[in-house]
Design a protein around this motif. Structure first.
Motif, PDB file in Angstrom:
ATOM      1  N   TRP A  75     -14.383 -63.211 -14.983  1.00 64.46           N
ATOM      2  CA  TRP A  75     -14.906 -62.647 -13.565  1.00 64.46           C
ATOM      3  C   TRP A  75     -15.896 -63.282 -12.840  1.00 64.46           C
ATOM      4  CZ3 TRP A  75     -19.674 -60.839 -14.170  1.00 64.46           C
ATOM      5  CH2 TRP A  75     -20.176 -60.346 -15.366  1.00 64.46           C
ATOM      6  N   PHE A  76     -16.135 -63.488 -11.442  1.00 62.19           N
ATOM      7  CA  PHE A  76     -17.133 -63.575 -10.743  1.00 62.19           C
ATOM      8  C   PHE A  76     -17.480 -62.474  -9.724  1.00 62.19           C
ATOM      9  CE2 PHE A  76     -15.720 -67.733 -12.187  1.00 62.19           C
ATOM     10  CZ  PHE A  76     -16.736 -68.601 -12.211  1.00 62.19           C
ATOM     11  N   PRO A  81     -23.718 -58.463  -0.282  1.00 61.72           N
ATOM     12  CA  PRO A  81     -23.405 -57.292  -0.971  1.00 61.72           C
ATOM     13  C   PRO A  81     -22.348 -57.545  -2.331  1.00 61.72           C
ATOM     14  CG  PRO A  81     -21.852 -57.918   0.790  1.00 61.72           C
ATOM     15  CD  PRO A  81     -22.918 -58.714   0.978  1.00 61.72           C
ATOM     16  N   GLU A  82     -22.564 -56.581  -3.100  1.00 57.66           N
ATOM     17  CA  GLU A  82     -21.872 -56.821  -4.261  1.00 57.66           C
ATOM     18  C   GLU A  82     -20.126 -56.699  -4.126  1.00 57.66           C
ATOM     19  OE1 GLU A  82     -21.609 -54.296  -8.436  1.00 57.66           O
ATOM     20  OE2 GLU A  82     -23.493 -54.872  -7.778  1.00 57.66           O
ATOM     21  N   ARG A  83     -19.646 -57.699  -4.488  1.00 61.22           N
ATOM     22  CA  ARG A  83     -17.973 -57.835  -4.446  1.00 61.22           C
ATOM     23  C   ARG A  83     -17.492 -58.727  -5.351  1.00 61.22           C
ATOM     24  NH1 ARG A  83     -20.231 -61.225  -1.050  1.00 61.22           N
ATOM     25  NH2 ARG A  83     -19.140 -63.139  -0.545  1.00 61.22           N
ATOM     26  N   THR A  84     -16.286 -58.338  -5.675  1.00 62.10           N
ATOM     27  CA  THR A  84     -15.554 -59.212  -6.690  1.00 62.10           C
ATOM     28  C   THR A  84     -14.949 -60.560  -6.078  1.00 62.10           C
ATOM     29  OG1 THR A  84     -14.894 -57.484  -8.189  1.00 62.10           O
ATOM     30  CG2 THR A  84     -13.780 -59.599  -8.460  1.00 62.10           C
ATOM     31  N   LEU A  85     -15.459 -61.758  -6.487  1.00 61.80           N
ATOM     32  CA  LEU A  85     -14.792 -63.080  -5.778  1.00 61.80           C
ATOM     33  C   LEU A  85     -13.627 -63.362  -6.656  1.00 61.80           C
ATOM     34  CD1 LEU A  85     -18.219 -64.922  -5.653  1.00 61.80           C
ATOM     35  CD2 LEU A  85     -16.930 -63.801  -3.812  1.00 61.80           C
ATOM     36  N   TYR A  86     -13.773 -63.369  -7.959  1.00 62.08           N
ATOM     37  CA  TYR A  86     -12.427 -63.627  -8.868  1.00 62.08           C
ATOM     38  C   TYR A  86     -12.630 -62.797 -10.118  1.00 62.08           C
ATOM     39  CZ  TYR A  86      -9.368 -66.499 -11.727  1.00 62.08           C
ATOM     40  OH  TYR A  86      -8.488 -67.079 -12.502  1.00 62.08           O
ATOM     41  N   VAL A  87     -11.165 -62.455 -10.384  1.00 64.02           N
ATOM     42  CA  VAL A  87     -10.989 -61.779 -11.626  1.00 64.02           C
ATOM     43  C   VAL A  87      -9.735 -62.370 -12.061  1.00 64.02           C
ATOM     44  CG1 VAL A  87      -9.907 -59.884 -10.743  1.00 64.02           C
ATOM     45  CG2 VAL A  87     -10.914 -59.590 -12.897  1.00 64.02           C
ATOM     46  N   ILE A 166     -30.963 -65.438  -7.386  1.00 63.78           N
ATOM     47  CA  ILE A 166     -29.697 -65.181  -8.145  1.00 63.78           C
ATOM     48  C   ILE A 166     -28.571 -64.578  -6.963  1.00 63.78           C
ATOM     49  CG2 ILE A 166     -28.302 -63.452  -9.792  1.00 63.78           C
ATOM     50  CD1 ILE A 166     -31.029 -63.476 -11.284  1.00 63.78           C
ATOM     51  N   VAL A 167     -27.318 -65.331  -6.858  1.00 64.92           N
ATOM     52  CA  VAL A 167     -26.347 -65.022  -5.744  1.00 64.92           C
ATOM     53  C   VAL A 167     -25.174 -64.382  -6.227  1.00 64.92           C
ATOM     54  CG1 VAL A 167     -27.469 -66.731  -4.155  1.00 64.92           C
ATOM     55  CG2 VAL A 167     -25.515 -67.351  -5.611  1.00 64.92           C
ATOM     56  N   ARG A 168     -24.880 -64.774  -7.809  1.00 64.29           N
ATOM     57  CA  ARG A 168     -23.757 -63.841  -8.194  1.00 64.29           C
ATOM     58  C   ARG A 168     -23.921 -64.087  -9.662  1.00 64.29           C
ATOM     59  NH1 ARG A 168     -22.125 -69.022  -6.223  1.00 64.29           N
ATOM     60  NH2 ARG A 168     -21.420 -67.841  -4.382  1.00 64.29           N
ATOM     61  N   VAL A 169     -23.020 -63.242 -10.439  1.00 65.10           N
ATOM     62  CA  VAL A 169     -22.838 -63.000 -11.881  1.00 65.10           C
ATOM     63  C   VAL A 169     -21.608 -63.609 -12.282  1.00 65.10           C
ATOM     64  CG1 VAL A 169     -23.309 -61.782 -13.847  1.00 65.10           C
ATOM     65  CG2 VAL A 169     -24.720 -61.363 -11.780  1.00 65.10           C
ATOM     66  N   SER A 170     -21.254 -64.317 -13.515  1.00 66.16           N
ATOM     67  CA  SER A 170     -19.977 -64.601 -13.817  1.00 66.16           C
ATOM     68  C   SER A 170     -19.791 -64.262 -15.372  1.00 66.16           C
ATOM     69  CB  SER A 170     -19.778 -66.209 -13.740  1.00 66.16           C
ATOM     70  OG  SER A 170     -20.900 -66.971 -14.638  1.00 66.16           O
ATOM     71  N   GLY A 171     -18.974 -64.072 -15.951  1.00 56.59           N
ATOM     72  CA  GLY A 171     -18.838 -63.656 -17.288  1.00 56.59           C
ATOM     73  C   GLY A 171     -17.232 -63.739 -17.939  1.00 56.59           C
ATOM     74  N   VAL A 172     -17.106 -63.324 -19.116  1.00 51.96           N
ATOM     75  CA  VAL A 172     -16.010 -62.984 -19.701  1.00 51.96           C
ATOM     76  C   VAL A 172     -15.876 -61.993 -20.568  1.00 51.96           C
ATOM     77  CG1 VAL A 172     -14.499 -64.369 -21.456  1.00 51.96           C
ATOM     78  CG2 VAL A 172     -15.966 -65.637 -20.128  1.00 51.96           C
ATOM     79  N   ALA A 173     -14.748 -61.348 -20.640  1.00 53.37           N
ATOM     80  CA  ALA A 173     -14.462 -59.944 -21.326  1.00 53.37           C
ATOM     81  C   ALA A 173     -13.317 -60.011 -22.284  1.00 53.37           C
ATOM     82  CB  ALA A 173     -14.547 -58.861 -20.241  1.00 53.37           C
TER      83      ALA A 173
END
Length: 204
Positions: A75-76, A81-87, A166-173
């Motif tokens: 996910w990114f 504003p906070e929004r999902t760029l990719y999942v 910081i412009v975005r947060v990316s990760g793995v779940a």
């Protein structure tokens, strides 16, 4: 070459003293490959803004192919504003919801977190997004639409722009429900063993 996430879970007696450690290992090689691709993609963000070269497009495509076929959720999330760029598509299996739900409503992420875990997870994510923590890593429960509860291990890191903001947060779940169930079963067996030992002592 495999990368193993090795953990020791402490088992405590009724007085809170550690009496045993449960070892467990999970193959996280795929997760490490995804994280490396995320880092590679992030390193090319400035190029993405100024010039979409053939090498960058190839890097993006490699990442997308890996994410699309991974069993883990990539996910990114953009900020301000906070929004999902990719999942990635795996979110539908783990969360029980299609990717479109997360694109359409950013509140979906928080809404499905178990009420007992929600404030802790949100606080950890916000600390990472503000730069107060170097990483976001939490184990928590989510409730799927059918009412079933799953455990996930969610980890991410902030992405900064050229000015250091910081412009975005990316990760793995990933789904760790099976591991949690095994741990719970082991703990229950230890409790029963302790009760049996205490009962035997009283009988004598």
């Amino acid at each position: 070459l495999l990368t193993i996430d090795f953990m020791l879970a402490p088992i405590r007696d009724h007085e809170g003293q550690i009496i045993r450690l449960i070892p467990s290992g999970v193959d996280i090689s795929e997760r490490r490959r995804i994280e490396k691709n995320i880092r590679d993609l992030n390193d090319n963000l400035e190029l993405l803004v100024t010039e979409r070269t053939g090498a960058l497009r190839e890097s993006e495509e490699r990442f997308r192919q890996l994410a699309q076929h991974s069993s883990e959720v990539v996910w990114f999330i953009a900020l301000n504003p906070e929004r999902t760029l990719y999942v990635s598509p795996a979110v539908e299996k783990v969360w029980g919801l299609p990717p479109d739900r997360f694109y359409a409503d950013e509140g979906t992420w928080a809404a499905v977190i178990h009420p007992e875990d929600r404030s802790r997870v949100q606080a950890a994510f916000e600390a990472c997004a503000r730069g107060e923590a170097p990483r976001f890593e939490e184990e928590y429960r989510i409730t799927q639409p059918d009412g079933s509860v799953h455990w996930v291990l969610d980890s991410g890191a902030p992405i900064r722009d050229e000015r250091g903001g910081i412009v975005r947060v990316s990760g793995v779940a990933r789904d760790i429900t099976e591991r949690k169930l095994l741990e719970a079963q082991f703990l229950q067996s230890q409790k029963m063993e302790t009760v049996g030992t205490l009962a035997g002592g009283i009988a004598h």
